[in-house]
Design a protein around this motif. Structure first.
Motif, PDB file in Angstrom:
ATOM      1  N   GLY A 197       0.783  -1.227   0.000  1.00  0.00           N
ATOM      2  CA  GLY A 197       0.000   0.000   0.000  1.00  0.00           C
ATOM      3  C   GLY A 197       0.812   1.273   0.000  1.00  0.00           C
ATOM      4  N   ALA A 198       2.049   1.217   0.474  1.00  0.00           N
ATOM      5  CA  ALA A 198       2.901   2.413   0.520  1.00  0.00           C
ATOM      6  C   ALA A 198       3.892   2.461  -0.633  1.00  0.00           C
ATOM      7  CB  ALA A 198       3.651   2.462   1.849  1.00  0.00           C
ATOM      8  N   ALA A 199       3.665   1.641  -1.674  1.00  0.00           N
ATOM      9  CA  ALA A 199       4.611   1.563  -2.784  1.00  0.00           C
ATOM     10  C   ALA A 199       4.785   2.907  -3.494  1.00  0.00           C
ATOM     11  CB  ALA A 199       4.168   0.490  -3.770  1.00  0.00           C
ATOM     12  N   LEU A 200       3.689   3.638  -3.675  1.00  0.00           N
ATOM     13  CA  LEU A 200       3.790   4.933  -4.344  1.00  0.00           C
ATOM     14  C   LEU A 200       4.655   5.886  -3.545  1.00  0.00           C
ATOM     15  CD1 LEU A 200       2.957   6.855  -6.617  1.00  0.00           C
ATOM     16  CD2 LEU A 200       0.906   7.422  -5.286  1.00  0.00           C
ATOM     17  N   TYR A 201       4.496   5.863  -2.233  1.00  0.00           N
ATOM     18  CA  TYR A 201       5.334   6.691  -1.353  1.00  0.00           C
ATOM     19  C   TYR A 201       6.808   6.350  -1.537  1.00  0.00           C
ATOM     20  CZ  TYR A 201       7.471   8.136   3.106  1.00  0.00           C
ATOM     21  OH  TYR A 201       8.292   8.663   4.065  1.00  0.00           O
ATOM     22  N   GLY A 202       7.145   5.060  -1.498  1.00  0.00           N
ATOM     23  CA  GLY A 202       8.533   4.651  -1.679  1.00  0.00           C
ATOM     24  C   GLY A 202       9.075   5.038  -3.040  1.00  0.00           C
ATOM     25  N   GLU A 203       8.268   4.869  -4.079  1.00  0.00           N
ATOM     26  CA  GLU A 203       8.704   5.225  -5.427  1.00  0.00           C
ATOM     27  C   GLU A 203       8.924   6.731  -5.561  1.00  0.00           C
ATOM     28  OE1 GLU A 203       9.715   3.502  -7.816  1.00  0.00           O
ATOM     29  OE2 GLU A 203       8.968   1.469  -7.509  1.00  0.00           O
ATOM     30  N   ASN A 204       8.086   7.529  -4.879  1.00  0.00           N
ATOM     31  CA  ASN A 204       8.269   8.981  -4.927  1.00  0.00           C
ATOM     32  C   ASN A 204       9.589   9.399  -4.300  1.00  0.00           C
ATOM     33  OD1 ASN A 204       5.836   9.402  -6.211  1.00  0.00           O
ATOM     34  ND2 ASN A 204       4.708   9.887  -4.347  1.00  0.00           N
ATOM     35  N   VAL A 205       9.930   8.785  -3.165  1.00  0.00           N
ATOM     36  CA  VAL A 205      11.231   9.049  -2.544  1.00  0.00           C
ATOM     37  C   VAL A 205      12.353   8.660  -3.492  1.00  0.00           C
ATOM     38  CG1 VAL A 205      12.790   8.394  -0.670  1.00  0.00           C
ATOM     39  CG2 VAL A 205      10.370   8.788  -0.186  1.00  0.00           C
ATOM     40  N   LEU A 206      12.260   7.470  -4.037  1.00  0.00           N
ATOM     41  CA  LEU A 206      13.314   6.936  -4.905  1.00  0.00           C
ATOM     42  C   LEU A 206      13.476   7.764  -6.174  1.00  0.00           C
ATOM     43  CD1 LEU A 206      15.370   4.678  -5.274  1.00  0.00           C
ATOM     44  CD2 LEU A 206      13.541   3.241  -6.213  1.00  0.00           C
ATOM     45  N   SER A 207      12.371   8.309  -6.692  1.00  0.00           N
ATOM     46  CA  SER A 207      12.466   9.107  -7.921  1.00  0.00           C
ATOM     47  C   SER A 207      13.337  10.338  -7.729  1.00  0.00           C
ATOM     48  CB  SER A 207      11.069   9.518  -8.394  1.00  0.00           C
ATOM     49  OG  SER A 207      10.463  10.455  -7.513  1.00  0.00           O
ATOM     50  N   GLY A 208      13.233  10.971  -6.551  1.00  0.00           N
ATOM     51  CA  GLY A 208      14.084  12.130  -6.277  1.00  0.00           C
ATOM     52  C   GLY A 208      15.547  11.767  -6.209  1.00  0.00           C
ATOM     53  N   LEU A 209      15.852  10.626  -5.578  1.00  0.00           N
ATOM     54  CA  LEU A 209      17.238  10.164  -5.492  1.00  0.00           C
ATOM     55  C   LEU A 209      17.796   9.856  -6.870  1.00  0.00           C
ATOM     56  CD1 LEU A 209      16.911   7.734  -2.439  1.00  0.00           C
ATOM     57  CD2 LEU A 209      17.777  10.084  -2.434  1.00  0.00           C
ATOM     58  N   ARG A 210      17.007   9.164  -7.665  1.00  0.00           N
ATOM     59  CA  ARG A 210      17.477   8.786  -9.002  1.00  0.00           C
ATOM     60  C   ARG A 210      17.640   9.998  -9.917  1.00  0.00           C
ATOM     61  NH1 ARG A 210      13.840   3.252  -9.535  1.00  0.00           N
ATOM     62  NH2 ARG A 210      15.497   1.812  -8.863  1.00  0.00           N
ATOM     63  N   MET A 211      16.745  10.956  -9.784  1.00  0.00           N
ATOM     64  CA  MET A 211      16.857  12.165 -10.599  1.00  0.00           C
ATOM     65  C   MET A 211      18.144  12.911 -10.284  1.00  0.00           C
ATOM     66  SD  MET A 211      14.091  15.243 -10.988  1.00  0.00           S
ATOM     67  CE  MET A 211      14.536  16.828 -11.713  1.00  0.00           C
ATOM     68  N   ALA A 212      18.452  13.043  -8.986  1.00  0.00           N
ATOM     69  CA  ALA A 212      19.692  13.704  -8.591  1.00  0.00           C
ATOM     70  C   ALA A 212      20.912  12.940  -9.098  1.00  0.00           C
ATOM     71  CB  ALA A 212      19.752  13.842  -7.074  1.00  0.00           C
ATOM     72  N   ALA A 213      20.904  11.624  -8.950  1.00  0.00           N
ATOM     73  CA  ALA A 213      22.036  10.806  -9.395  1.00  0.00           C
ATOM     74  C   ALA A 213      22.250  10.936 -10.891  1.00  0.00           C
ATOM     75  CB  ALA A 213      21.802   9.347  -9.007  1.00  0.00           C
ATOM     76  N   GLU A 214      21.168  10.930 -11.644  1.00  0.00           N
ATOM     77  CA  GLU A 214      21.294  11.040 -13.098  1.00  0.00           C
ATOM     78  C   GLU A 214      21.836  12.405 -13.511  1.00  0.00           C
ATOM     79  OE1 GLU A 214      17.594   9.881 -14.862  1.00  0.00           O
ATOM     80  OE2 GLU A 214      17.626   7.903 -13.916  1.00  0.00           O
ATOM     81  N   GLU A 215      21.412  13.461 -12.810  1.00  0.00           N
ATOM     82  CA  GLU A 215      21.953  14.795 -13.103  1.00  0.00           C
ATOM     83  C   GLU A 215      23.449  14.854 -12.805  1.00  0.00           C
ATOM     84  OE1 GLU A 215      17.990  17.554 -12.221  1.00  0.00           O
ATOM     85  OE2 GLU A 215      19.722  17.666 -10.895  1.00  0.00           O
ATOM     86  N   ILE A 216      23.830  14.298 -11.667  1.00  0.00           N
ATOM     87  CA  ILE A 216      25.253  14.301 -11.281  1.00  0.00           C
ATOM     88  C   ILE A 216      26.083  13.528 -12.296  1.00  0.00           C
ATOM     89  CG2 ILE A 216      26.880  13.431  -9.544  1.00  0.00           C
ATOM     90  CD1 ILE A 216      24.505  13.963  -7.487  1.00  0.00           C
ATOM     91  N   ASN A 217      25.606  12.370 -12.692  1.00  0.00           N
ATOM     92  CA  ASN A 217      26.350  11.533 -13.643  1.00  0.00           C
ATOM     93  C   ASN A 217      26.411  12.164 -15.029  1.00  0.00           C
ATOM     94  OD1 ASN A 217      26.625   9.761 -11.525  1.00  0.00           O
ATOM     95  ND2 ASN A 217      25.057   8.337 -12.245  1.00  0.00           N
ATOM     96  N   ALA A 218      25.310  12.802 -15.452  1.00  0.00           N
ATOM     97  CA  ALA A 218      25.284  13.450 -16.757  1.00  0.00           C
ATOM     98  C   ALA A 218      26.254  14.618 -16.816  1.00  0.00           C
ATOM     99  CB  ALA A 218      23.864  13.922 -17.068  1.00  0.00           C
TER     100      ALA A 218
END
Length: 381
Positions: A40-61
């Motif tokens: 039931g909290a999967a969307l919450y976890g994915e929202n957290v993870l999306s911010g982390l992944r977005m930052a990582a992708e910007e840093i790597n790019a």
């Protein structure tokens, strides 16, 4: 970041004549994540993870970051714990042993408390996404709390709701550790203000989508206000089902849930009329927030919430600290985090965090909003 070092390395790479980018030659630094990615909290976890992944992708790019003249990229290693503290602890052990992660992001207090039992001994930094005040009060030297604590919300929400809607409160929050702490504090604040708690029926927001029975028990006591809250999606369902059962009163929404996100599950803002909660990021008109929202929407096709924004800025700060110190040592990173926050580009800091307090909390002002006439209105307190 250290532009001179990066320039020197870029020149060296170019002279190899291999046609390879700096990022393709860079070493990876694994950063861990343990959170609910199913249930039931999967969307919450994915929202957290999306911010982390977005930052990582910007840093790597951007070529990664520099440690002692060598470029490194960020690799987010994400594991599902289904909101279970025991599974979060198991995941953390795995992330340390298999991925050598110097830091682990975790978005629920039960899991954070579980990791705090061994993170100093196992030498990793906990990046805690929770507003539970006692997280940083523990004095754990390798724990950072990312959002503001919710004790400010509790008093403000209570004062407003009693003055505007009435004194009878029904407690219908979630059953996980974070919600229990929130519920206990708001019950005390409500009674201290002269209100009455007329019903208590916590519900498992993580495992159910049918809350009619639980909500019916609360409504039987004819409350003026109902306390609800867990992840946004099930919170929206609780509110929707309360309205379907004829409830016309107000809601106090725990800060884990966000009004705009809960409205999607509830079928719009109309069911959330007279809901008191935190101000959604989507209504923040600052340049940094709007820049982040635009980039996030372009990437994910939806409007971000605070989970994505806070963890996005925390990942950028973490990498800035590694870059500044030429180190992936958790203690060294922790000591540099305040300076890293101060030196971050504002575009990477949508909540305009300026410092980390002595206890390890990112300093951000809490906010309050209420749904009035189908609109989210910010309330000053």
């Amino acid at each position: 970041m250290k532009t001179a070092k990066k320039l020197g390395l870029a020149v060296a790479v170019a002279t190899l004549g291999m046609g390879m980018s700096a990022a393709s030659m860079a070493e990876e630094v694994n950063i861990g994540f343990s959170g609910p990615l199913s249930g039931g909290a999967a969307l919450y976890g994915e929202n957290v993870l999306s911010g982390l992944r977005m930052a990582a992708e910007e840093i790597n790019a951007n070529g990664g970051f520099d440690i002692n003249g060598e470029m490194h990229t960020v690799n987010v290693v994400a594991l599902d714990d289904q909101y279970s503290p025991a599974q979060a602890a198991t995941n953390a052990k795995r992330l340390i042993q298999e991925s050598e992660a110097p830091a682990i992001f975790i978005p629920h207090s039960g899991g954070i408390f579980a990791l705090m039992d061994f993170n100093v001994e196992d030498d990793f930094l906990i990046m805690a996404y929770t507003s539970v005040p006692t997280i940083t009060a523990q004095g754990n030297p390798l724990t950072l709390r990312i959002p503001p604590t919710f004790d400010g919300y509790v008093k403000a929400f209570t004062d407003y709701a009693i003055e505007e809607y009435g004194t009878k409160l029904a407690m219908g929050g979630a059953t996980h550790e974070y919600a229990k702490i929130w519920g206990s504090m708001i019950e005390k604040a409500w009674e201290a203000k002269g209100g009455e708690v007329v019903a208590k029926n916590p519900m498992d927001y993580n495992k159910s989508a049918d809350f009619f029975t639980g909500v019916s028990k609360l409504l039987a006591e004819d409350p003026d206000v109902m306390f609800v809250g867990g992840a946004s999606e099930p919170t929206g369902l609780v509110i929707q089902q309360a309205r379907q059962l004829g409830y016309e009163g107000a809601f106090i929404m725990m800060d884990q849930a966000k009004i705009d996100e809960a409205a999607v599950a509830a079928g719009g803002l109309e069911p959330l009329e007279n809901t008191v909660g935190v101000v959604p990021l989507s209504t923040d008109e600052s340049e940094a927030a709007q820049s982040f929202i635009k980039r996030y929407e372009e990437k994910y096709g939806k409007t971000p919430g605070s989970e994505a924004a806070y963890n996005y800025l925390a990942m950028h700060a973490l990498v800035e600290a590694m870059d500044m110190t030429d180190s992936t040592d958790p203690k060294t990173i922790r000591a540099a985090m305040n300076d890293a926050i101060a030196q971050m580009d504002s575009s990477k800091n949508p909540y305009a965090v300026e410092e980390i307090d002595e206890a390890g909390g990112f300093v951000t002002m809490p906010t309050m909003s209420v749904v009035k006439d189908g609109k989210i209105m910010e309330v000053t307190f």
